[in-house]
Motif scaffolding. Structure first.
Motif, PDB file in Angstrom:
ATOM      1  N   PRO D   5       0.807  -1.227   0.000  1.00  0.00           N
ATOM      2  CA  PRO D   5       0.000   0.000   0.000  1.00  0.00           C
ATOM      3  C   PRO D   5       0.840   1.278   0.000  1.00  0.00           C
ATOM      4  O   PRO D   5       0.554   2.217  -0.760  1.00  0.00           O
ATOM      5  CB  PRO D   5      -0.822  -0.135   1.296  1.00  0.00           C
ATOM      6  N   VAL D  67      -9.278   7.965   5.128  1.00  0.00           N
ATOM      7  CA  VAL D  67      -9.926   6.649   5.052  1.00  0.00           C
ATOM      8  C   VAL D  67      -9.450   5.945   3.793  1.00  0.00           C
ATOM      9  O   VAL D  67      -8.856   4.880   3.871  1.00  0.00           O
ATOM     10  CB  VAL D  67     -11.465   6.762   5.060  1.00  0.00           C
ATOM     11  N   THR D  68      -9.709   6.538   2.625  1.00  0.00           N
ATOM     12  CA  THR D  68      -9.285   5.909   1.366  1.00  0.00           C
ATOM     13  C   THR D  68      -8.684   6.940   0.421  1.00  0.00           C
ATOM     14  O   THR D  68      -8.989   8.135   0.488  1.00  0.00           O
ATOM     15  CB  THR D  68     -10.468   5.243   0.627  1.00  0.00           C
ATOM     16  N   LEU D  69      -7.865   6.430  -0.468  1.00  0.00           N
ATOM     17  CA  LEU D  69      -7.255   7.206  -1.556  1.00  0.00           C
ATOM     18  C   LEU D  69      -7.554   6.458  -2.844  1.00  0.00           C
ATOM     19  O   LEU D  69      -7.302   5.266  -2.953  1.00  0.00           O
ATOM     20  CB  LEU D  69      -5.745   7.296  -1.314  1.00  0.00           C
ATOM     21  N   HIS D  70      -8.148   7.161  -3.817  1.00  0.00           N
ATOM     22  CA  HIS D  70      -8.390   6.515  -5.108  1.00  0.00           C
ATOM     23  C   HIS D  70      -8.272   7.558  -6.211  1.00  0.00           C
ATOM     24  O   HIS D  70      -8.110   8.747  -5.959  1.00  0.00           O
ATOM     25  CB  HIS D  70      -9.756   5.817  -5.130  1.00  0.00           C
TER      26      HIS D  70
ATOM     27  N   ASN F  39      -3.075  -1.832   6.235  1.00  0.00           N
ATOM     28  CA  ASN F  39      -3.369  -0.994   5.075  1.00  0.00           C
ATOM     29  C   ASN F  39      -3.561  -1.933   3.891  1.00  0.00           C
ATOM     30  O   ASN F  39      -2.848  -2.947   3.775  1.00  0.00           O
ATOM     31  CB  ASN F  39      -2.211  -0.026   4.785  1.00  0.00           C
ATOM     32  N   VAL F  41      -4.658  -2.601  -0.463  1.00  0.00           N
ATOM     33  CA  VAL F  41      -4.898  -2.139  -1.833  1.00  0.00           C
ATOM     34  C   VAL F  41      -5.962  -3.039  -2.440  1.00  0.00           C
ATOM     35  O   VAL F  41      -5.855  -4.270  -2.383  1.00  0.00           O
ATOM     36  CB  VAL F  41      -3.618  -2.203  -2.689  1.00  0.00           C
ATOM     37  N   ASP F  43      -8.541  -3.607  -5.986  1.00  0.00           N
ATOM     38  CA  ASP F  43      -8.780  -3.267  -7.390  1.00  0.00           C
ATOM     39  C   ASP F  43     -10.268  -3.439  -7.712  1.00  0.00           C
ATOM     40  O   ASP F  43     -10.956  -4.236  -7.081  1.00  0.00           O
ATOM     41  CB  ASP F  43      -7.972  -4.224  -8.288  1.00  0.00           C
ATOM     42  N   ARG F  58      -9.226   1.343  -8.350  1.00  0.00           N
ATOM     43  CA  ARG F  58      -8.167   0.942  -7.414  1.00  0.00           C
ATOM     44  C   ARG F  58      -8.183   1.874  -6.197  1.00  0.00           C
ATOM     45  O   ARG F  58      -8.242   3.102  -6.354  1.00  0.00           O
ATOM     46  CB  ARG F  58      -6.804   0.991  -8.096  1.00  0.00           C
ATOM     47  N   VAL F  59      -8.125   1.288  -5.031  1.00  0.00           N
ATOM     48  CA  VAL F  59      -8.254   2.046  -3.789  1.00  0.00           C
ATOM     49  C   VAL F  59      -7.141   1.647  -2.826  1.00  0.00           C
ATOM     50  O   VAL F  59      -6.821   0.461  -2.699  1.00  0.00           O
ATOM     51  CB  VAL F  59      -9.630   1.768  -3.126  1.00  0.00           C
ATOM     52  N   VAL F  60      -6.543   2.634  -2.167  1.00  0.00           N
ATOM     53  CA  VAL F  60      -5.667   2.387  -1.028  1.00  0.00           C
ATOM     54  C   VAL F  60      -6.453   2.734   0.226  1.00  0.00           C
ATOM     55  O   VAL F  60      -7.049   3.811   0.313  1.00  0.00           O
ATOM     56  CB  VAL F  60      -4.394   3.249  -1.095  1.00  0.00           C
ATOM     57  N   LEU F  61      -6.466   1.821   1.193  1.00  0.00           N
ATOM     58  CA  LEU F  61      -7.292   1.978   2.392  1.00  0.00           C
ATOM     59  C   LEU F  61      -6.394   1.910   3.619  1.00  0.00           C
ATOM     60  O   LEU F  61      -5.605   0.981   3.766  1.00  0.00           O
ATOM     61  CB  LEU F  61      -8.298   0.823   2.436  1.00  0.00           C
ATOM     62  N   ARG F  62      -6.533   2.886   4.505  1.00  0.00           N
ATOM     63  CA  ARG F  62      -5.772   2.835   5.751  1.00  0.00           C
ATOM     64  C   ARG F  62      -6.387   1.801   6.684  1.00  0.00           C
ATOM     65  O   ARG F  62      -7.584   1.843   6.979  1.00  0.00           O
ATOM     66  CB  ARG F  62      -5.782   4.192   6.444  1.00  0.00           C
TER      67      ARG F  62
END
Lengths: 80, 80, 80, 80, 80, 80, 80
Positions: D5, D67-70, F39, F41, F43, F58-62
């Motif tokens: 990540p 929370v999220t990054l996209h 964390n 990732v 898709d 696609r998302v990165v999530l803490r």
């Protein structure tokens, strides 16, 4: 070239910045100092909430309350 | 010259300060001491909420509850 | 001379203190002990909320719930 | 092959990203930098809430609020 | 002589205790064990909320949810 | 034989998973990666709330926002 | 003899347990694994809230969301 968040804040010392806090308050003042916890010192600070605004002068702010820091004009000088 | 937040708080010992807390209470008193967690000791403290105010005298405050610290007059003496 | 917050609490052992908690409850009792997390032991404790008050006797309190500690009379004996 | 990540976020520097924050605000901007706490620097940032949107310019964001990054387009370039 | 909070809890093993939790639930049971995070094991546990009470039997409780621990009779045996 | 939670998540890479977040949002996507803070990732991610659903890609999530991770079909392949 | 909370959870692997979470959801399933953060793996899990219940199958749960763990029958087998 990537910009390190903490280094950027350090280079903003002496500029005016706006802070949005977790409790939804907004502080605008001249950034005087910062430490590794993103605790901040502001000068000539104005506090704005949904209901009111007031002058607080010099303020010490605990970093854990900060959501974002940006320029009050909407643009921060981009250090090079 | 940048101002370190913790050092500023230490130099404010013996001055009156106002603390805004996460639970929206406001405490004003004479700063008597501080540690590395920003736990604070205040003397002659008055507590103010939206509903009431009362005198608490000497107070020990856990630092994790602090949002901001500023002068009750709206200006903190700027240490040099 | 600055007062260290933790040392002050340690010196208050055997005095009656009032604790304001994050959940807005208020506990008043005789301070029997404290550790480095500000976990506390109180004796002869009374709990007060907006709705009621009751006697709890000896209480162990996790320090992370504490906002402030002050004297129930509004003045703590100032240790020298 | 698994995607780390933090490495993914680092490789997104110079792309536009959308961040959803714990306070339900949404920020969209060009990712300029990131550190090990997922503190972020964004350029040309727009803030959107349920009530309004506004231009913030360059923003420093504390990672604990994310929370999220996209991708704002709904697809992030998949680094290989 | 000051009472260490953690040592007091350890010495209460095999006594009945009442726990007030951050989510306002109240648990009463026989204390069977505790660790350094104040995670607890209770036996013959009853849970009480504003709306209901029920029997849970043996319960493992994460310490971070605890506000206070006291005797269900309002007095804890004071270990010497 | 006990199943380690983190190892299970690592072995789920390339499978579709559903995440329930602390803010009550639900994300379903193909798990692409995970680190020691959980964390993640994802898709081809879809976000569902009580009010709406939308495609995020696609998302990165803490990881600190995650409550549970399970299979969107209600059964996760049990790695052996 | 005192019961260590973490060791008790480890010895409950392969038994059915009920978890009460901070967001008030309740999960009941067969405990498959646990780690030092009290992250858990459950099999054949049913989720119950005030409004609904549903089958989730195998679930990975972050330990920081757990309030209590107890037997769905109200009694946990007491390991010796």
């Amino acid at each position: 070239m990537a910009v390190n968040p903490t280094h950027l804040v350090e280079r903003l010392v002496s500029q005016r910045v706006t802070l949005l806090l977790k409790d939804t308050r907004q502080l605008t003042g001249k950034l005087m100092g910062v430490d590794e916890h993103m605790n901040l010192v502001l000068d000539e600070t104005d506090e704005t909430t949904a209901e009111m605004s007031r002058h607080l002068g010099r303020v010490v702010l605990r970093g854990s309350n900060v959501v974002t820091l940006h320029s009050p004009q909407g643009t921060l000088t981009k250090p090079t």
